[in-house]
Design an enzyme around this catalytic site. Sequence first.
Site, PDB file in Angstrom:
ATOM      1  N   ASN A 173       0.771  -0.993  -0.265  1.00  0.00           N
ATOM      2  CA  ASN A 173      -0.209  -0.048  -0.148  1.00  0.00           C
ATOM      3  C   ASN A 173       1.382   1.257   0.651  1.00  0.00           C
ATOM      4  O   ASN A 173       1.396   1.921   1.347  1.00  0.00           O
ATOM      5  CB  ASN A 173      -0.345   0.312   1.300  1.00  0.00           C
ATOM      6  CG  ASN A 173      -1.740   0.694   1.263  1.00  0.00           C
ATOM      7  OD1 ASN A 173      -1.448   2.478   0.233  1.00  0.00           O
ATOM      8  ND2 ASN A 173      -2.487   1.479   1.855  1.00  0.00           N
TER       9      ASN A 173
ATOM     10  N   LYS B 214       6.832   3.404   4.659  1.00  0.00           N
ATOM     11  CA  LYS B 214       7.494   1.867   4.527  1.00  0.00           C
ATOM     12  C   LYS B 214       8.465   1.813   3.557  1.00  0.00           C
ATOM     13  O   LYS B 214       9.425   0.852   3.475  1.00  0.00           O
ATOM     14  CB  LYS B 214       6.006   1.361   3.969  1.00  0.00           C
ATOM     15  CG  LYS B 214       5.761   1.324   6.123  1.00  0.00           C
ATOM     16  CD  LYS B 214       3.553   0.897   4.589  1.00  0.00           C
ATOM     17  CE  LYS B 214       3.971  -0.989   5.103  1.00  0.00           C
ATOM     18  NZ  LYS B 214       2.776  -0.959   4.830  1.00  0.00           N
TER      19      LYS B 214
ATOM     20  N   CYS C 246      -3.462  -6.040   6.696  1.00  0.00           N
ATOM     21  CA  CYS C 246      -4.756  -5.184   8.520  1.00  0.00           C
ATOM     22  C   CYS C 246      -3.199  -6.262   9.147  1.00  0.00           C
ATOM     23  O   CYS C 246      -4.220  -7.513   9.570  1.00  0.00           O
ATOM     24  CB  CYS C 246      -5.129  -4.489   8.434  1.00  0.00           C
ATOM     25  SG  CYS C 246      -5.572  -3.992   9.569  1.00  0.00           S
TER      26      CYS C 246
ATOM     27  N   TYR D  85      -9.923  -9.096  13.399  1.00  0.00           N
ATOM     28  CA  TYR D  85      -8.217  -9.560  12.805  1.00  0.00           C
ATOM     29  C   TYR D  85      -8.336 -11.297  13.190  1.00  0.00           C
ATOM     30  O   TYR D  85      -8.221 -11.676  11.728  1.00  0.00           O
ATOM     31  CB  TYR D  85      -6.693  -8.869  13.473  1.00  0.00           C
ATOM     32  CG  TYR D  85      -5.627  -9.093  12.950  1.00  0.00           C
ATOM     33  CD1 TYR D  85      -5.255  -9.045  12.107  1.00  0.00           C
ATOM     34  CD2 TYR D  85      -5.235 -10.504  13.729  1.00  0.00           C
ATOM     35  CE1 TYR D  85      -4.579  -9.808  11.475  1.00  0.00           C
ATOM     36  CE2 TYR D  85      -4.521 -11.016  13.734  1.00  0.00           C
ATOM     37  CZ  TYR D  85      -3.579 -10.596  11.864  1.00  0.00           C
ATOM     38  OH  TYR D  85      -2.443 -11.201  12.038  1.00  0.00           O
TER      39      TYR D  85
ATOM     40  N   LYS E 186       5.495   0.082  12.840  1.00  0.00           N
ATOM     41  CA  LYS E 186       4.410  -0.707  12.687  1.00  0.00           C
ATOM     42  C   LYS E 186       3.255   0.265  14.043  1.00  0.00           C
ATOM     43  O   LYS E 186       2.464  -0.664  14.740  1.00  0.00           O
ATOM     44  CB  LYS E 186       4.381  -2.683  12.811  1.00  0.00           C
ATOM     45  CG  LYS E 186       4.570  -2.827  12.178  1.00  0.00           C
ATOM     46  CD  LYS E 186       4.707  -3.999  12.458  1.00  0.00           C
ATOM     47  CE  LYS E 186       3.800  -4.885  12.993  1.00  0.00           C
ATOM     48  NZ  LYS E 186       2.634  -5.358  12.539  1.00  0.00           N
TER      49      LYS E 186
END
Length: 330
Positions: free
Chosen positions: A33, A39, A78, A139, A177
């Site tokens: 992404n 990142k 995610c 999640y 993160k």
Amino acid sequence: MTLIVTGAAGFIGANIVKALNERGETRIIAVDNLTRADKFKNLVDCEIDDYLDKTEFVERFARGDFGKVRAVFHEGACSDTMETDGRYMMDNNFRYSRAVLDACLAQGTQFLYASSAAIYGGSSRFVEAREFEAPLNVYGYSKFLFDQVIRRVMPSAKSQIAGFRYFNVYGPRESHKGRMASVAFHNFNQFRAEGKVKLFGEYNGYGPGEQTRDFVSVEDVAKVNLHFFDHPQKSGIFNLGTGRAQPFNDIATTVVNTLRALEGQPALTLAEQVEQGLVEYVPFPDALRGKYQCFTQADQTKLRAAGYDAPFLTVQEGVDRYVRWLFGQL
């Protein structure tokens, strides 16, 4: 032949790219992404062929734009266990993964993907079987649903499907993160900033800092992925942990003692660290009550039966190595 790594700029994805590079593999398409521009730093010391945004990747891959692709390491997801937006989580972790899987099956491409130990929820047994799976958050549920799809399609699949239920992974390239980085990372930064590390106090029958997890180094995670990449005839869903449950106190004492060693100071026991205020316990947060795994320990039976026989780093070995790496980045 081309290799693809999704989530390539993320924690585990970037470590897989680096591990592939160390074997001479550089024909790698990195997918991530790209709205999180920072990142890219995880890939600065890596060699890749291309860097694509996740939104354009699946359609192009399904169309055959990349020619013959040997394998996809699907690490993109995610991974925020505290995310409460169910639609976002299902789109990212379930539907997107199905699209990548379908393209791999259609092209005969090896599919190695990130599952999660969060699937087990509050279970006291961590065996890759339906009766032990009861996720506590959306999640874990998104990962659980995808594993059910895998179980249905695997018997008829003509190419490899290997899923890895990652336990508590720590190691280099996780700084982006934020709150979801490992406790080792947070302990390192806390100790440097405040001269102490903080752990949860007693909860659910566990004493202060005694909640236990199967902490696994990202070095070992990358090695297991490459083992299955090298053995495309082996498919299945596998736990990826050390098979040892160690308390958070072990992380804290290792972080503190490694930093002390780097400054020429002697090691201290946990009791000595607590007495000197180097380890501090804070009340368990209400927001996590009923949603928190106090104990995890990977059952390695299937992994070992599949031929992976290398030893795993202990917390004392892996966290010491990681802290020295973090210190070297300062």
